[in-house]
Design a protein around this motif. Structure first.
Motif, PDB file in Angstrom:
ATOM      1  N   GLN A 189      42.565  37.496  40.343  1.00 16.34           N
ATOM      2  CA  GLN A 189      43.503  36.398  40.535  1.00 16.34           C
ATOM      3  C   GLN A 189      44.200  36.547  41.890  1.00 16.34           C
ATOM      4  O   GLN A 189      44.792  37.585  42.170  1.00 16.34           O
ATOM      5  CB  GLN A 189      44.526  36.398  39.403  1.00 16.34           C
ATOM      6  CG  GLN A 189      45.426  35.206  39.370  1.00 16.34           C
ATOM      7  CD  GLN A 189      46.243  35.177  38.095  1.00 16.34           C
ATOM      8  OE1 GLN A 189      46.707  36.205  37.621  1.00 16.34           O
ATOM      9  NE2 GLN A 189      46.412  33.984  37.550  1.00 16.34           N
ATOM     10  N   ASN A 190      44.107  35.497  42.712  1.00 17.51           N
ATOM     11  CA  ASN A 190      44.815  35.472  43.990  1.00 17.51           C
ATOM     12  C   ASN A 190      46.290  35.198  43.736  1.00 17.51           C
ATOM     13  O   ASN A 190      46.647  34.582  42.730  1.00 17.51           O
ATOM     14  CB  ASN A 190      44.255  34.375  44.899  1.00 17.51           C
ATOM     15  CG  ASN A 190      42.867  34.688  45.380  1.00 17.51           C
ATOM     16  OD1 ASN A 190      42.572  35.807  45.759  1.00 17.51           O
ATOM     17  ND2 ASN A 190      41.997  33.698  45.351  1.00 17.51           N
ATOM     18  N   TRP A 191      47.141  35.636  44.656  1.00 17.44           N
ATOM     19  CA  TRP A 191      48.568  35.332  44.583  1.00 17.44           C
ATOM     20  C   TRP A 191      49.121  35.152  45.991  1.00 17.44           C
ATOM     21  O   TRP A 191      48.594  35.709  46.946  1.00 17.44           O
ATOM     22  CB  TRP A 191      49.345  36.416  43.830  1.00 17.44           C
ATOM     23  CG  TRP A 191      49.302  37.764  44.503  1.00 17.44           C
ATOM     24  CD1 TRP A 191      48.373  38.740  44.308  1.00 17.44           C
ATOM     25  CD2 TRP A 191      50.204  38.261  45.495  1.00 17.44           C
ATOM     26  NE1 TRP A 191      48.636  39.822  45.115  1.00 17.44           N
ATOM     27  CE2 TRP A 191      49.767  39.555  45.852  1.00 17.44           C
ATOM     28  CE3 TRP A 191      51.339  37.757  46.106  1.00 17.44           C
ATOM     29  CZ2 TRP A 191      50.428  40.334  46.794  1.00 17.44           C
ATOM     30  CZ3 TRP A 191      52.005  38.533  47.055  1.00 17.44           C
ATOM     31  CH2 TRP A 191      51.536  39.810  47.375  1.00 17.44           C
ATOM     32  N   VAL A 192      50.164  34.335  46.095  1.00 21.88           N
ATOM     33  CA  VAL A 192      50.833  34.092  47.366  1.00 21.88           C
ATOM     34  C   VAL A 192      52.329  34.064  47.088  1.00 21.88           C
ATOM     35  O   VAL A 192      52.778  33.384  46.164  1.00 21.88           O
ATOM     36  CB  VAL A 192      50.401  32.757  48.008  1.00 21.88           C
ATOM     37  CG1 VAL A 192      51.168  32.489  49.295  1.00 21.88           C
ATOM     38  CG2 VAL A 192      48.910  32.737  48.266  1.00 21.88           C
ATOM     39  N   ALA A 193      53.098  34.798  47.876  1.00 20.92           N
ATOM     40  CA  ALA A 193      54.553  34.791  47.738  1.00 20.92           C
ATOM     41  C   ALA A 193      55.102  33.438  48.183  1.00 20.92           C
ATOM     42  O   ALA A 193      54.522  32.774  49.044  1.00 20.92           O
ATOM     43  CB  ALA A 193      55.172  35.904  48.567  1.00 20.92           C
ATOM     44  N   GLY A 194      56.212  33.048  47.603  1.00 19.73           N
ATOM     45  CA  GLY A 194      56.788  31.752  47.894  1.00 19.73           C
ATOM     46  C   GLY A 194      57.634  31.708  49.146  1.00 19.73           C
ATOM     47  O   GLY A 194      58.137  30.656  49.507  1.00 19.73           O
ATOM     48  N   ILE A 195      57.803  32.833  49.815  1.00 19.00           N
ATOM     49  CA  ILE A 195      58.588  32.840  51.044  1.00 19.00           C
ATOM     50  C   ILE A 195      57.716  33.290  52.211  1.00 19.00           C
ATOM     51  O   ILE A 195      56.767  34.065  52.023  1.00 19.00           O
ATOM     52  CB  ILE A 195      59.831  33.760  50.926  1.00 19.00           C
ATOM     53  CG1 ILE A 195      59.419  35.193  50.605  1.00 19.00           C
ATOM     54  CG2 ILE A 195      60.795  33.229  49.896  1.00 19.00           C
ATOM     55  CD1 ILE A 195      60.559  36.177  50.671  1.00 19.00           C
ATOM     56  N   SER A 244      50.603  38.208  50.425  1.00 20.00           N
ATOM     57  CA  SER A 244      49.600  37.577  49.577  1.00 20.00           C
ATOM     58  C   SER A 244      48.528  38.618  49.282  1.00 20.00           C
ATOM     59  O   SER A 244      48.509  39.691  49.871  1.00 20.00           O
ATOM     60  CB  SER A 244      48.989  36.357  50.268  1.00 20.00           C
ATOM     61  OG  SER A 244      48.262  36.779  51.409  1.00 20.00           O
ATOM     62  N   GLY A 245      47.663  38.268  48.379  1.00 23.25           N
ATOM     63  CA  GLY A 245      46.575  39.170  48.043  1.00 23.25           C
ATOM     64  C   GLY A 245      45.886  38.733  46.777  1.00 23.25           C
ATOM     65  O   GLY A 245      45.931  37.565  46.390  1.00 23.25           O
ATOM     66  N   PHE A 246      45.251  39.674  46.119  1.00 21.87           N
ATOM     67  CA  PHE A 246      44.626  39.390  44.839  1.00 21.87           C
ATOM     68  C   PHE A 246      44.671  40.647  43.988  1.00 21.87           C
ATOM     69  O   PHE A 246      44.733  41.768  44.496  1.00 21.87           O
ATOM     70  CB  PHE A 246      43.202  38.859  44.993  1.00 21.87           C
ATOM     71  CG  PHE A 246      42.281  39.755  45.764  1.00 21.87           C
ATOM     72  CD1 PHE A 246      41.501  40.698  45.123  1.00 21.87           C
ATOM     73  CD2 PHE A 246      42.184  39.655  47.143  1.00 21.87           C
ATOM     74  CE1 PHE A 246      40.660  41.530  45.831  1.00 21.87           C
ATOM     75  CE2 PHE A 246      41.340  40.483  47.866  1.00 21.87           C
ATOM     76  CZ  PHE A 246      40.579  41.418  47.209  1.00 21.87           C
ATOM     77  N   ASN A 247      44.673  40.433  42.691  1.00 21.25           N
ATOM     78  CA  ASN A 247      44.676  41.523  41.719  1.00 21.25           C
ATOM     79  C   ASN A 247      43.419  41.422  40.880  1.00 21.25           C
ATOM     80  O   ASN A 247      42.968  40.318  40.550  1.00 21.25           O
ATOM     81  CB  ASN A 247      45.903  41.448  40.815  1.00 21.25           C
ATOM     82  CG  ASN A 247      47.201  41.590  41.583  1.00 21.25           C
ATOM     83  OD1 ASN A 247      47.253  42.241  42.617  1.00 21.25           O
ATOM     84  ND2 ASN A 247      48.249  40.972  41.077  1.00 21.25           N
ATOM     85  N   VAL A 248      42.862  42.559  40.516  1.00 22.23           N
ATOM     86  CA  VAL A 248      41.710  42.605  39.617  1.00 22.23           C
ATOM     87  C   VAL A 248      42.182  43.271  38.331  1.00 22.23           C
ATOM     88  O   VAL A 248      42.730  44.374  38.353  1.00 22.23           O
ATOM     89  CB  VAL A 248      40.534  43.390  40.235  1.00 22.23           C
ATOM     90  CG1 VAL A 248      39.365  43.454  39.260  1.00 22.23           C
ATOM     91  CG2 VAL A 248      40.104  42.764  41.550  1.00 22.23           C
ATOM     92  N   PHE A 249      41.986  42.585  37.209  1.00 19.98           N
ATOM     93  CA  PHE A 249      42.423  43.058  35.901  1.00 19.98           C
ATOM     94  C   PHE A 249      41.213  43.511  35.096  1.00 19.98           C
ATOM     95  O   PHE A 249      40.246  42.769  34.950  1.00 19.98           O
ATOM     96  CB  PHE A 249      43.168  41.946  35.158  1.00 19.98           C
ATOM     97  CG  PHE A 249      44.412  41.498  35.859  1.00 19.98           C
ATOM     98  CD1 PHE A 249      45.616  42.138  35.616  1.00 19.98           C
ATOM     99  CD2 PHE A 249      44.377  40.455  36.772  1.00 19.98           C
ATOM    100  CE1 PHE A 249      46.776  41.733  36.269  1.00 19.98           C
ATOM    101  CE2 PHE A 249      45.526  40.048  37.426  1.00 19.98           C
ATOM    102  CZ  PHE A 249      46.727  40.687  37.176  1.00 19.98           C
ATOM    103  N   GLU A 289      40.419  33.631  38.216  1.00 18.03           N
ATOM    104  CA  GLU A 289      41.420  32.819  37.527  1.00 18.03           C
ATOM    105  C   GLU A 289      42.141  31.940  38.544  1.00 18.03           C
ATOM    106  O   GLU A 289      42.043  32.151  39.746  1.00 18.03           O
ATOM    107  CB  GLU A 289      42.432  33.724  36.818  1.00 18.03           C
ATOM    108  CG  GLU A 289      41.842  34.541  35.694  1.00 18.03           C
ATOM    109  CD  GLU A 289      41.500  33.714  34.468  1.00 18.03           C
ATOM    110  OE1 GLU A 289      42.256  32.764  34.169  1.00 18.03           O
ATOM    111  OE2 GLU A 289      40.493  34.016  33.823  1.00 18.03           O
ATOM    112  N   GLN A 290      42.917  30.972  38.055  1.00 20.78           N
ATOM    113  CA  GLN A 290      43.721  30.128  38.931  1.00 20.78           C
ATOM    114  C   GLN A 290      44.718  30.995  39.696  1.00 20.78           C
ATOM    115  O   GLN A 290      45.304  31.911  39.125  1.00 20.78           O
ATOM    116  CB  GLN A 290      44.478  29.082  38.108  1.00 20.78           C
ATOM    117  CG  GLN A 290      43.581  28.010  37.512  1.00 20.78           C
ATOM    118  CD  GLN A 290      42.946  27.146  38.588  1.00 20.78           C
ATOM    119  OE1 GLN A 290      43.577  26.799  39.582  1.00 20.78           O
ATOM    120  NE2 GLN A 290      41.679  26.817  38.402  1.00 20.78           N
ATOM    121  N   PRO A 291      44.945  30.719  40.976  1.00 16.12           N
ATOM    122  CA  PRO A 291      45.876  31.536  41.766  1.00 16.12           C
ATOM    123  C   PRO A 291      47.316  31.403  41.272  1.00 16.12           C
ATOM    124  O   PRO A 291      47.697  30.398  40.688  1.00 16.12           O
ATOM    125  CB  PRO A 291      45.752  30.991  43.180  1.00 16.12           C
ATOM    126  CG  PRO A 291      44.760  29.904  43.152  1.00 16.12           C
ATOM    127  CD  PRO A 291      44.309  29.686  41.758  1.00 16.12           C
TER     128      PRO A 291
END
Length: 170
Positions: A43-49, A54-59, A157-159
């Motif tokens: 799942q990718n992620w991006v901080a709101g500020i 940003s980055g991605f996590n693998v579960f 998954e959705q970011p």
């Protein structure tokens, strides 16, 4: 001339032997998983500020905790695995940072001493494995030996887009 040919032959033979000896030190992938795994997803992620990262996590969901997973190779990067037990689900997560949305303090100056304070770029580690974007390799220890297992069909998954401020009322 005979001695030159003999030396050339010995050098070529030495290089051939050395190149074949590298093959025996390559990491071998295990055929069976170390523990029973659930559906692995990223799942990718991006901080709101701005500059928040940003980055991605693998579960990696696990059903058995008898083997400790150590690290993960995914999309040309390596990360350590963190164990999480949320009560209803037990899983490992590998956290990868990307270059997008990173705070960058770059010093531009006519004084070389000031510019020398800039952070050096990080070099990517050479990957000991070849795999596709939907595959990863995990490492784990069995006794004093490090073993490797390839996981395929990783779902994206959705970011996650974190908000820049907490919701109203909090």
């Amino acid at each position: 001339m005979k001695s030159f040919n003999r030396i050339s032959f010995l050098i070529v033979m030495f290089l051939l032997v050395a190149s074949f000896s590298q093959c025996s030190t390559a990491q071998k992938l295990q055929k069976n998983p170390p523990v029973e795994l659930g559906q692995v997803y990223a799942q990718n992620w991006v901080a709101g500020i701005k500059g928040g990262g940003s980055g991605f996590n693998v579960f990696i969901p696990v059903k058995d905790t008898s083997v400790v997973l150590d690290s993960i190779f995914f999309r040309g990067q390596k990360a350590g695995l963190e164990f999480n037990d949320s009560g209803d689900q037990t899983f490992y997560v590998g956290r990868f940072q990307s270059d997008f949305n990173q705070k960058e303090d770059l010093i531009l100056s006519s004084d070389m001493k000031e510019e020398s304070k800039n952070k050096l770029p990080t070099l990517k580690d050479e990957m000991p494995f070849e795999f596709h974007d939907d595959e990863c390799v995990i490492t784990y220890r069995e006794g004093d030996q490090t073993l490797y297992y390839k996981i395929s069909n990783i779902k994206m998954e959705q970011p996650l887009h974190y908000p820049s401020a907490p919701p109203n009322g909090q």
